[in-house]
Design a protein around this motif. Structure first.
Motif, PDB file in Angstrom:
ATOM      1  N   VAL A 167       0.866  -1.186   0.000  1.00 17.92           N
ATOM      2  CA  VAL A 167       0.000   0.000   0.000  1.00 17.92           C
ATOM      3  C   VAL A 167       0.900   1.231   0.000  1.00 17.92           C
ATOM      4  O   VAL A 167       1.610   1.499   0.976  1.00 17.92           O
ATOM      5  N   GLN A 168       0.856   1.936  -1.085  1.00 20.59           N
ATOM      6  CA  GLN A 168       1.742   3.094  -1.229  1.00 20.59           C
ATOM      7  C   GLN A 168       0.962   4.367  -0.897  1.00 20.59           C
ATOM      8  O   GLN A 168      -0.082   4.644  -1.487  1.00 20.59           O
ATOM      9  N   SER A 172       2.976  10.875   1.499  1.00 22.22           N
ATOM     10  CA  SER A 172       3.810  10.646   2.674  1.00 22.22           C
ATOM     11  C   SER A 172       5.118   9.959   2.311  1.00 22.22           C
ATOM     12  O   SER A 172       6.024   9.880   3.148  1.00 22.22           O
ATOM     13  N   GLY A 173       5.202   9.410   1.101  1.00 21.48           N
ATOM     14  CA  GLY A 173       6.415   8.707   0.697  1.00 21.48           C
ATOM     15  C   GLY A 173       6.616   7.405   1.452  1.00 21.48           C
ATOM     16  O   GLY A 173       7.741   6.970   1.668  1.00 21.48           O
ATOM     17  N   ALA A 189      -2.706   3.144   7.821  1.00 20.28           N
ATOM     18  CA  ALA A 189      -2.027   4.442   7.702  1.00 20.28           C
ATOM     19  C   ALA A 189      -1.577   4.922   9.073  1.00 20.28           C
ATOM     20  O   ALA A 189      -0.422   5.336   9.256  1.00 20.28           O
ATOM     21  N   GLU A 190      -2.460   4.857  10.041  1.00 20.69           N
ATOM     22  CA  GLU A 190      -2.125   5.345  11.380  1.00 20.69           C
ATOM     23  C   GLU A 190      -1.007   4.515  12.013  1.00 20.69           C
ATOM     24  O   GLU A 190      -0.126   5.061  12.682  1.00 20.69           O
ATOM     25  N   ALA A 191      -1.035   3.220  11.776  1.00 20.68           N
ATOM     26  CA  ALA A 191       0.009   2.361  12.347  1.00 20.68           C
ATOM     27  C   ALA A 191       1.375   2.676  11.760  1.00 20.68           C
ATOM     28  O   ALA A 191       2.406   2.357  12.357  1.00 20.68           O
ATOM     29  N   ILE A 246      -1.799  -1.261  -4.056  1.00 20.31           N
ATOM     30  CA  ILE A 246      -2.707  -0.148  -4.268  1.00 20.31           C
ATOM     31  C   ILE A 246      -1.969   1.140  -3.916  1.00 20.31           C
ATOM     32  O   ILE A 246      -0.985   1.126  -3.162  1.00 20.31           O
ATOM     33  N   THR A 247      -2.438   2.228  -4.474  1.00 22.86           N
ATOM     34  CA  THR A 247      -1.800   3.521  -4.241  1.00 22.86           C
ATOM     35  C   THR A 247      -2.855   4.520  -3.798  1.00 22.86           C
ATOM     36  O   THR A 247      -3.905   4.656  -4.432  1.00 22.86           O
TER      37      THR A 247
END
Ligand code: FES
Length: 250
Positions: A167-168, A172-173, A189-191, A246-247
């Motif tokens: 998951v890109q 945030s890079g 994302a939060e992790a 996925i991006t």
């Protein structure tokens, strides 16, 4: 349109905060109408916060209506109005310019049913009306001839994806590995320390919507919030089975 009465303002304030933060972040500042009914000024929760939000956001229009006071609650803030009485459909007709709206309701059961019936009477589609109930309050929906909202979602596959998916998060890079151990993409994302907007975390508000620029997701619940074209509600989505990557524009 955020429409509340009494203590029903509480979740609306959370949604408003999420919408405003998200608008600032994405620079897509959609018009927001916040319409609230209370008995009087003393019982108007979050009044000061609401005034601060109105003063700082030109895309926000606030209307406050008091049922027990003859005089409306006015303010010198230009996008703040007040009136006396109870919220009804006539008030909505008066306040809302011709347009295309999503309505979010919260308040006593009788208030929500009256608003819901009135909006349906104006041919507002059932899927554009969402509500949150406190306790046993509920709204009888009139969904004749309408398709379930889930059918408007991106193509879903039948199984959850537990194989590794890259998951890109492009802004945030960061590229994180989805291995099925997180509840949804927002949690992933939060992790990984990526700041992401959210509010309800269950598909109600739309605050967590981000653009999906490649790959495919599936939804783990039916969502009342509508993601825009090409967007995904991260709090309610996981990678679709079979995709390798996925991006997300986050
Ligand atoms: S956080 Fe509200 S829809 Fe995702």
């Amino acid at each position: 349109v955020l429409l509340s009465a009494g203590i029903g303002i509480t979740p609306m304030i959370a949604m408003l905060n999420g919408l405003l933060v998200n608008g600032n972040r994405t620079r897509h500042r959609h018009p927001i109408y916040f319409i609230h009914g209370a008995r009087n000024r003393r019982e108007h929760a979050f009044a000061a916060h609401l005034q601060t939000m109105a003063a700082g956001h030109r895309n926000l229009s606030v209307h406050v209506r008091y049922s027990d006071e003859a005089a409306p609650f006015d303010s010198d803030i230009t996008n703040w109005q007040g009136s006396a009485g109870r919220i009804d459909i006539d008030l909505l007709r008066e306040l809302l310019p011709f347009g295309d709206y999503d309505f979010y309701l919260c308040g006593p059961a009788s208030f929500m049913q009256q608003m819901y019936d009135g909006l349906r009477g104006l041919n507002i589609a059932d899927v554009r009306i969402r509500f949150e109930a406190f306790g046993p309050a509920s709204v009888r929906r009139d969904t004749c001839a309408e398709k379930p909202a889930i059918e408007t979602r991106p193509a879903a596959t039948a199984q959850n994806s537990t194989t590794a998916v890259a998951v890109q998060f492009t802004r945030s890079g960061v590229t994180a590995q989805w291995d099925g151990s997180h509840a949804n993409l927002l949690a992933l994302a939060e992790a990984n320390g990526i700041p992401a907007e959210s509010s309800c975390r269950n598909g109600q508000c739309g605050a967590c919507a981000v653009a999906l620029t490649s790959g495919e997701v599936r939804y783990i619940r039916e969502c009342d919030a509508h993601a825009g074209a090409g967007e995904v509600l991260m709090c309610s989505a996981v990678p679709a089975a079979g995709v390798e990557s996925i991006t997300l524009d986050l």
